[in-house]
Scaffold this active site. Structure first.
Site, PDB file in Angstrom:
ATOM      1  N   CYS A  34       3.333   3.010   2.088  1.00  7.05           N
ATOM      2  CA  CYS A  34       2.163   3.340   2.909  1.00  7.05           C
ATOM      3  C   CYS A  34       0.903   2.703   2.343  1.00  7.05           C
ATOM      4  CB  CYS A  34       1.994   4.851   3.070  1.00  7.05           C
ATOM      5  SG  CYS A  34       1.152   5.683   1.736  1.00  7.05           S
ATOM      6  N   CYS A 103      -4.989  11.232   1.989  1.00  7.42           N
ATOM      7  CA  CYS A 103      -5.621  10.624   0.811  1.00  7.42           C
ATOM      8  C   CYS A 103      -6.156  11.709  -0.129  1.00  7.42           C
ATOM      9  CB  CYS A 103      -6.763   9.696   1.219  1.00  7.42           C
ATOM     10  SG  CYS A 103      -6.226   8.276   2.192  1.00  7.42           S
TER      11      CYS A 103
END
Length: 143
Positions: A34, A103
């Site tokens: 990712c 994140c």
């Protein structure tokens, strides 16, 4: 996708970037698939975070969450630093777009992974202190 001024500031001027050569704890989380990989370095003295640095390979939000997370724990006692949550990181950045919430989770997990390394090096089981570490980014499956 709109980012807050704080996210843009921490992306453009990240704090605490780098490595600590003689770190007491190092944690790495993320997934090359990712594209977001975070590595946290902790220097601990007298039960406090004396120094913290990070290296993040990823998007602007990943860099911003790493940067603000290090600022939030630097100088704090270990117990307080371990309470850092991804929600606190998001709030400190004045929000993140939904697609970038992972994140903030990575930033929290990277810090916990560094503490797990710190406890392991001391011969202490880290799980009672840091919980279970998610080293893989589950958000990657949704991209």
């Amino acid at each position: 996708m709109l980012y807050s001024d704080k996210v843009m500031d921490h992306f453009a001027n990240p704090r605490n970037v780098g490595e600590i050569a003689d770190a007491d704890g190092v944690g790495e989380v993320g997934n090359a698939k990712c594209g977001d990989i975070m590595k946290m370095f902790l220097k601990i003295k007298d039960g406090k975070i004396e120094d913290v640095k990070f290296k993040t390979f990823g998007c602007g939000a990943a860099i911003a969450t790493s940067s603000i997370a290090t600022e939030m724990i630097k100088g704090k006692p270990i117990e307080e630093a371990l309470k850092l949550t991804n929600k606190a990181v998001i709030e400190a950045l004045d929000g993140l777009p939904p697609a970038k919430i992972h994140c903030s989770v990575l930033a929290e997990q990277a810090i916990k992974a560094a503490f797990a390394d710190y406890y392991t090096k001391k011969g202490i089981d880290p799980e009672p202190f840091v919980g279970k570490i998610e080293t893989d980014c589950h958000a990657c499956d949704t991209h």
